[in-house]
Design an enzyme around this catalytic site. Structure first.
Site, PDB file in Angstrom:
ATOM      1  N   GLY A  72     -29.386  19.896 -15.412  1.00 30.09           N
ATOM      2  CA  GLY A  72     -29.931  18.805 -14.556  1.00 30.09           C
ATOM      3  C   GLY A  72     -30.777  18.319 -15.587  1.00 30.09           C
ATOM      4  N   HIS A  73     -30.443  16.856 -15.479  1.00 32.11           N
ATOM      5  CA  HIS A  73     -31.068  15.816 -16.231  1.00 32.11           C
ATOM      6  C   HIS A  73     -32.042  15.083 -15.240  1.00 32.11           C
ATOM      7  CE1 HIS A  73     -28.285  15.639 -19.890  1.00 32.11           C
ATOM      8  NE2 HIS A  73     -29.015  16.807 -19.794  1.00 32.11           N
TER       9      HIS A  73
ATOM     10  N   LYS B 110     -33.828  16.266 -22.791  1.00 33.18           N
ATOM     11  CA  LYS B 110     -32.709  15.420 -23.297  1.00 33.18           C
ATOM     12  C   LYS B 110     -32.187  14.151 -22.478  1.00 33.18           C
ATOM     13  CE  LYS B 110     -29.999  19.076 -23.181  1.00 33.18           C
ATOM     14  NZ  LYS B 110     -30.874  20.178 -22.935  1.00 33.18           N
TER      15      LYS B 110
ATOM     16  N   ASP C 278     -33.484  22.132 -21.444  1.00 31.32           N
ATOM     17  CA  ASP C 278     -34.630  21.390 -20.681  1.00 31.32           C
ATOM     18  C   ASP C 278     -35.549  20.824 -21.738  1.00 31.32           C
ATOM     19  OD1 ASP C 278     -33.874  22.124 -18.166  1.00 31.32           O
ATOM     20  OD2 ASP C 278     -34.798  24.141 -18.486  1.00 31.32           O
TER      21      ASP C 278
ATOM     22  N   GLN D 255     -27.809  21.889 -21.707  1.00 35.93           N
ATOM     23  CA  GLN D 255     -28.367  23.067 -22.119  1.00 35.93           C
ATOM     24  C   GLN D 255     -28.988  23.100 -23.570  1.00 35.93           C
ATOM     25  OE1 GLN D 255     -25.111  23.866 -20.817  1.00 35.93           O
ATOM     26  NE2 GLN D 255     -25.947  23.564 -18.776  1.00 35.93           N
TER      27      GLN D 255
HETATM   28  P1  IMP Z   1     -25.613  29.701 -16.284  1.00 33.87           P
HETATM   29  O1  IMP Z   1     -25.294  28.729 -17.340  1.00 33.87           O
HETATM   30  O2  IMP Z   1     -25.870  29.083 -14.936  1.00 33.87           O
HETATM   31  O3  IMP Z   1     -24.704  30.763 -16.370  1.00 33.87           O
HETATM   32  O4  IMP Z   1     -26.896  30.414 -16.735  1.00 33.87           O
HETATM   33  C1  IMP Z   1     -27.087  30.989 -18.093  1.00 33.87           C
HETATM   34  C2  IMP Z   1     -28.401  30.888 -18.574  1.00 33.87           C
HETATM   35  O5  IMP Z   1     -28.475  29.474 -19.089  1.00 33.87           O
HETATM   36  C3  IMP Z   1     -29.809  31.302 -17.742  1.00 33.87           C
HETATM   37  O6  IMP Z   1     -30.929  31.660 -18.384  1.00 33.87           O
HETATM   38  C4  IMP Z   1     -29.873  29.606 -17.227  1.00 33.87           C
HETATM   39  O7  IMP Z   1     -31.364  29.634 -16.837  1.00 33.87           O
HETATM   40  C5  IMP Z   1     -29.620  28.904 -18.592  1.00 33.87           C
HETATM   41  N1  IMP Z   1     -29.596  27.544 -17.957  1.00 33.87           N
HETATM   42  C6  IMP Z   1     -28.022  26.995 -17.605  1.00 33.87           C
HETATM   43  N2  IMP Z   1     -28.261  25.811 -17.696  1.00 33.87           N
HETATM   44  C7  IMP Z   1     -29.516  25.490 -17.997  1.00 33.87           C
HETATM   45  C8  IMP Z   1     -30.078  24.122 -18.363  1.00 33.87           C
HETATM   46  O8  IMP Z   1     -29.559  23.085 -18.149  1.00 33.87           O
HETATM   47  N3  IMP Z   1     -31.359  23.935 -18.771  1.00 33.87           N
HETATM   48  C9  IMP Z   1     -32.025  25.278 -18.999  1.00 33.87           C
HETATM   49  N4  IMP Z   1     -31.337  26.461 -18.808  1.00 33.87           N
HETATM   50  C10 IMP Z   1     -29.977  26.557 -18.279  1.00 33.87           C
HETATM   51 MG    MG Z   2     -32.362  20.820 -17.427  1.00 38.69          MG
END
Ligand code: IMP
Ligand code: MG
Length: 423
Positions: free
Chosen positions: A40-41, A16, A13, A224
């Site tokens: 999510g962008h 990007k 977040d 991420q």
């Molecule tokens: P997962 O990727 O859903 O397994 O989540 C694992 C960790 O990564 C959690 O803390 C999520 O909140 C974080 N996370 C996954 N995708 C994103 C993203 O796009 N932005 C921020 N945090 C993310």
């Molecule tokens: Mg995001």
């Protein structure tokens, strides 16, 4: 602009999406190489707001080609949903403009249910996942029991493989006290999605190598951030892919020596969504940003945890990713502050650390050591050029780039395309 890898230098977040959208102007092809629809962008173009999960934001520019590489995990039904939402918003997604790797692994409803059940079982120790089934899908990939896009393109074979997977996973779900999935429903939904995706599915490695030969510029858009990297992040509070620069190579089949530049994106402060240690977290910063209506997640709507800029983290990110240039976003989030803290070191017991400890429990015990900088106390959102930023804001940006150890290249002062200052 040559072949560029863009990574998040913090916990995701970082903004990007906006920087990718900006850089896409100079690229021919935009590639996603890891993660899934956990990402999510948000991209704002004029009065329209687009939220992208799996499809690279390059799709918003008609002449660009977007690729979902082999390293991504794809929920086929949700990808079709995303394509349809974009089409309803007037975005054209034609064959030849959008390519999906036939080697990408698939995410199924049982992965989502397993993700959820495992989180519930962990109780207080939960990771705080997005519950999109990302961890279980990558788990299947590593265990060599996953299904891939090339399977989905062969309905009879797919159905046979899926039947076994559903049987096995329903047994696991039952043992975890979860609901089971209907083989027929999953199969029908996936085969329906398969026909919608078929025009786009191909060997993207070959496509990318032909593009390289033709001298086209590729932008690798990371999802991420560095500290959510499976190997280098704050394990186990991470996602299940390599979010760092190397992931762009393995996740696309483009070799390391063809990469020319790594851009790290970081916020002018720090945020994290989900559980796990976060040394520079600060309730006052969270309250201020949430009070401004900022820092709610694009994927889950969760309020993000917020804190001061953490140079220990970004310095380590610069090292792992080989960051050449920095894009600092959300500078305007700090506009109203009189004084701004920046974490330069951690204290762990009597030791002073300038890189984060590997052990998560130790990281949770680290005390941030701060320096304080003067705020600028006025809006930066109208600045179009470096010289138009308040002097104190320029000093702040220079300080955090220097502490990170990379060159400041872009500063962003709002969500709009025109709120981007190039140095
Ligand atoms: P997962 O990727 O859903 O397994 O989540 C694992 C960790 O990564 C959690 O803390 C999520 O909140 C974080 N996370 C996954 N995708 C994103 C993203 O796009 N932005 C921020 N945090 C993310
Ligand atoms: Mg995001």
């Amino acid at each position: 602009m040559a072949n560029t890898i863009l990574v998040g230098a913090q916990w995701g977040d970082e903004g990007k999406g906006k920087i990718i959208d900006f850089l896409t102007e100079h690229a021919d092809i935009v590639v996603r190489s890891q993660g899934g629809n956990n990402a999510g962008h948000t991209v704002i173009l004029g009065a329209k707001k687009y939220i992208l999960h799996l499809i690279p934001s390059g799709i918003l520019r008609r002449e660009k080609v977007c690729v979902i590489g082999n390293g991504v995990v794809i929920d086929p039904v949700s990808l079709v949903g995303e394509i349809e939402t974009l089409k309803a918003q007037g975005v054209k997604i034609g064959k030849g403009q959008f390519l999906i790797s036939d080697a990408a692994h698939l995410v199924f409803p049982y992965h989502r249910l397993l993700d959820e059940r495992r989180e519930v079982k962990k109780g207080r120790n939960k990771i705080g996942t997005t519950k999109r089934g990302i961890g279980p899908a990558y788990g299947d990939k590593a265990a060599r029991t996953g299904l891939r896009m090339c399977d989905l393109m062969q309905p009879a074979l797919f159905t046979e493989k899926l039947r076994l997977k559903v049987r096995e996973n329903n047994a696991v779900l039952k043992a975890l006290g979860g609901a089971s999935v209907s083989f027929k429903e999953v199969n029908d939904a996936c085969l329906g999605a398969a026909e919608k995706l078929r025009p786009f599915v191909t060997n993207t490695v070959v496509y990318l190598h032909e593009a390289l030969k033709a001298g086209r510029n590729i932008l690798f858009e990371g999802a991420q951030g560095t500290f959510l990297d499976l190997d280098h992040g704050t394990y186990p509070y991470v996602t299940s892919s390599n979010t760092t620069a190397g992931g762009a190579c393995t996740g696309s089949g483009v070799p390391p020596h063809r990469m020319d530049r790594v851009i790290g994106v970081m916020k002018a402060y720090t945020t994290r969504v989900g559980e796990g240690p976060f040394p520079s977290e600060d309730v006052l910063v969270s309250d201020m940003l949430h009070g401004m209506g900022r820092e709610y997640g694009a994927t889950t709507g969760r309020a993000r945890r917020c804190g001061w800029f953490d140079a220990v983290a970004t310095r380590y990110a610069a090292m792992i990713n080989g960051i050449d240039d920095l894009a600092v976003t959300n500078l305007d989030g700090l506009d109203s502050l009189e004084r701004i803290k920046v974490c330069t070191h951690y204290k762990l017991g009597r030791k002073q650390l300038d890189v984060p400890p590997t052990d998560t429990r130790q990281l949770a015990e680290c005390e941030p050591v701060y320096i304080e900088l003067e705020g600028w106390g006025k809006p930066t959102t109208e600045a179009k050029r470096w010289g138009e930023l308040p002097a104190k804001a320029r000093e702040y940006l220079k300080a955090i780039a220097e502490l990170t150890g990379a060159k400041l290249a872009i500063a962003s002062v709002g969500p709009g395309r025109d709120q981007t200052i190039v140095l």
